[in-house]
Write a protein that holds these residues in place. Structure first.
Motif, short mmCIF file in Angstrom:
data_model
loop_
_atom_site.label_atom_id
_atom_site.label_comp_id
_atom_site.label_asym_id
_atom_site.label_seq_id
_atom_site.Cartn_x
_atom_site.Cartn_y
_atom_site.Cartn_z
N PRO A 137 0.80 -1.25 0.00
CA PRO A 137 0.00 0.00 0.00
C PRO A 137 0.83 1.29 0.00
CG PRO A 137 -0.47 -1.41 1.93
CD PRO A 137 0.83 -1.85 1.34
N ASP A 138 0.17 2.38 -0.35
CA ASP A 138 0.87 3.67 -0.45
C ASP A 138 1.36 4.23 0.89
OD1 ASP A 138 -1.79 3.94 0.22
OD2 ASP A 138 -2.18 5.70 -1.03
N ASP A 139 0.54 4.14 1.94
CA ASP A 139 0.93 4.80 3.20
C ASP A 139 2.25 4.29 3.79
OD1 ASP A 139 -1.31 6.55 3.37
OD2 ASP A 139 -2.52 4.83 3.94
N PRO A 140 2.42 2.96 3.95
CA PRO A 140 3.70 2.52 4.51
C PRO A 140 4.88 2.84 3.60
CG PRO A 140 2.33 0.62 3.93
CD PRO A 140 1.46 1.83 3.81
N ASP A 156 12.72 1.54 3.45
CA ASP A 156 13.99 2.02 4.03
C ASP A 156 14.24 1.34 5.37
OD1 ASP A 156 14.17 5.21 2.60
OD2 ASP A 156 12.36 4.00 2.54
N ALA A 157 13.17 1.21 6.17
CA ALA A 157 13.32 0.61 7.51
C ALA A 157 13.70 -0.87 7.41
CB ALA A 157 12.02 0.77 8.30
N MET A 158 13.09 -1.58 6.46
CA MET A 158 13.42 -3.00 6.27
C MET A 158 14.88 -3.12 5.84
SD MET A 158 10.81 -4.98 6.93
CE MET A 158 9.08 -4.68 7.30
N GLU A 159 15.28 -2.28 4.89
CA GLU A 159 16.66 -2.34 4.39
C GLU A 159 17.64 -2.07 5.53
OE1 GLU A 159 16.04 -1.11 -0.30
OE2 GLU A 159 16.72 0.42 1.10
N ALA A 160 17.30 -1.10 6.36
CA ALA A 160 18.19 -0.76 7.48
C ALA A 160 18.29 -1.94 8.45
CB ALA A 160 17.67 0.48 8.21
N GLY A 196 9.65 -2.44 -3.16
CA GLY A 196 8.85 -1.21 -3.12
C GLY A 196 9.81 -0.04 -3.17
N PRO A 197 9.30 1.14 -3.56
CA PRO A 197 10.18 2.30 -3.59
C PRO A 197 10.55 2.76 -2.18
CG PRO A 197 7.92 2.94 -4.03
CD PRO A 197 7.93 1.45 -3.97
N ARG A 198 11.75 3.31 -2.08
CA ARG A 198 12.11 3.96 -0.81
C ARG A 198 11.27 5.23 -0.70
NH1 ARG A 198 18.43 3.28 -2.04
NH2 ARG A 198 18.50 1.05 -1.60
N LYS A 199 11.31 5.78 0.54
CA LYS A 199 10.51 6.98 0.82
C LYS A 199 10.78 8.10 -0.19
CE LYS A 199 9.58 10.00 4.69
NZ LYS A 199 9.75 10.22 6.13
#
Ligand code: AMP
Ligand code: GLY
Length: 420
Positions: A70-73, A80-84, A91-94
């Motif tokens: 979804p768009d909101d997360p 970004d948080a998962m990658e960190a 999915g795209p980063r923020k």
């Protein structure tokens, strides 16, 4: 592989349904999921926007791959948080998801890189917005800048209506902070087409085209909704138009995002209008559309996990993606009152029978004492294939016949209106 999908609507049901067919997926989880998703994945009670809890759960449970739908997360930076946290995430980063999260950003990007779109101006002051509307005249389109569940757009037929829309967004804060900035743009005309594309930061692979039906009632009347049905492929999207879109819109958009230091990995959604002056962008989204996802994934003939991994790894150009030579139609069955207020908790009957000839994706359902009940505005997406578009449409309507719940409403003209 242990895979987690974030989200819990019809789109996520289609994604889980497709991922469950992959021999590589050994364990499939969906958070929060819904009553239908529970049939193909284990549901985890974490809301899709809870980035911290989702990341912690993925880490604790040694998840190998996360798909943020979804768009909101996405806008909140879940990838970004998962990658960190050392987890591979699709999915795209923020910084790239902003093409959906801010209409002002995406309009500026299109202007800077000469990507065809409606002429526009951005406003933060109501008085300036009103003067602009009065100078431009109607019809004119008023949009809240931020995310508004697809409902923050008013295509105004009169100056008064446009002024009222701007006032509601900017002064009454109808969409909260999403409306403190508004984009006012030229009203375009022509059929609308959605093209979703897989993207790996550098390359892009357009999927089969599709067409949503955003208005609540037949004949494209009534308020905008998240989408009342979809067909694929779109009869309006000819090979010539497709070539033009790749050259004038898709590739320039990918290159623009890369040049801005915001490479896009994930699914990029091109909402297009085929105007008399050629195809133009109505909007970008940073994710699969819903219900477009249901029809498009029904036609996908390649392992979805292979594609998602290629997007994350930057190897999309090495992968061949196949599509069924068929058509698909998704008919949304909605709660009475949607998109305005509606009640939940009504038992749904006829699901098993419908499932014999179509795939019934659950959008807003829950399981209560062994019974599937309504739990959202859009409840189900009955999705059928056919050799032709007409056949697919007939099959979807025939499959939906046995389904009923109190207040159920749906459009009777999905795929049948000549002008979408
Ligand atoms: P959006 O949320 O930007 O996709 O807008 C929702 C719907 O409003 C679109 O699917 C179009 O039907 C309509 N719309 C948005 N922008 C325009 C425009 N500039 N001209 C005409 N219709 C528009
Ligand atoms: N169906 C439109 C959207 O997902 O934004």
């Amino acid at each position: 592989m242990k895979v987690l999908v974030a989200g819990g609507g019809g789109r996520e049901h289609a994604i889980c349904w497709k991922l469950a067919q992959s021999p590589k997926v050994t364990e499939l989880y969906c958070a929060p999921g819904n009553g239908g998703i529970a049939q193909v994945a284990k549901c985890v009670p974490i809301t899709a926007t809870d980035v911290d809890a989702m990341t912690a759960w993925a880490k604790e449970n040694a998840v190998d791959f996360v798909m943020v739908a979804p768009d909101d997360p996405l806008a909140l930076g879940m990838v970004d948080a998962m990658e960190a946290a050392g987890i591979r995430a699709f999915g795209p980063r923020k910084n790239a998801a902003v093409i959906e999260a801010s209409k002002a950003f995406s309009k500026e990007l299109m202007k800077k890189y000469h990507i065809p779109t409606a002429r526009y101006e951005t406003f933060t002051e109501l008085s300036a917005a009103v003067s602009y509307i009065q100078a431009q005249g109607a019809p004119i389109v008023v949009k809240a800048d931020g995310l508004a569940l697809g409902k923050g757009v008013v295509v105004a037929q009169t100056v008064e209506e446009a002024v009222e829309a701007a006032r509601e967004m900017m002064e009454d804060k109808k969409f909260g902070e999403s409306g403190s900035k508004v984009v006012i743009e030229e009203c375009m005309t022509g059929p609308e087409v959605t093209v979703l594309a897989f993207a790996d930061g550098e390359h892009l692979a357009p999927m089969t085209s599709s067409q949503d039906h955003k208005r609540a009632y037949d004949g494209n009347q009534g308020p905008n909704t998240g989408g009342m049905g979809a067909i694929s492929p779109s009869p309006n999207y000819t090979p010539e138009i497709a070539d033009r879109c790749v050259r004038e819109i898709f590739e320039p958009t990918m290159a623009a995002l890369k040049a801005e230091g915001r490479p896009f990995k994930g699914v990029i959604y091109f909402g297009l209008m085929l105007t008399p002056d050629g195809p133009k962008v109505v909007e970008y989204n940073a994710r699969f559309g819903d219900p477009e996802c249901q029809v498009v994934l029904s036609l996908l003939d390649t392992d979805l996990l292979d594609i998602l991994e290629a997007c994350v790894d930057g190897t999309l150009d090495k992968l061949e993606i196949h599509w069924k030579e068929q058509a698909a139609c998704c008919l949304v069955l909605a709660s009475g009152g949607y998109p305005l207020s509606y009640k939940k908790g009504y038992p749904i009957s006829g699901l098993e029978e419908a499932g014999r000839t179509a795939v019934v994706f659950h959008a807003g359902t829950a399981e209560q004492d062994g019974q599937i009940v309504t739990a959202g505005g859009r409840v189900l997406g009955v999705t059928a294939l056919g050799g032709t578009l007409d056949e697919a449409i007939d099959n979807a309507y025939a499959a939906a016949k046995p389904i009923s719940f109190t207040g159920m409403h749906f459009r009777t003209d999905i795929g049948r209106t000549t002008f979408f």
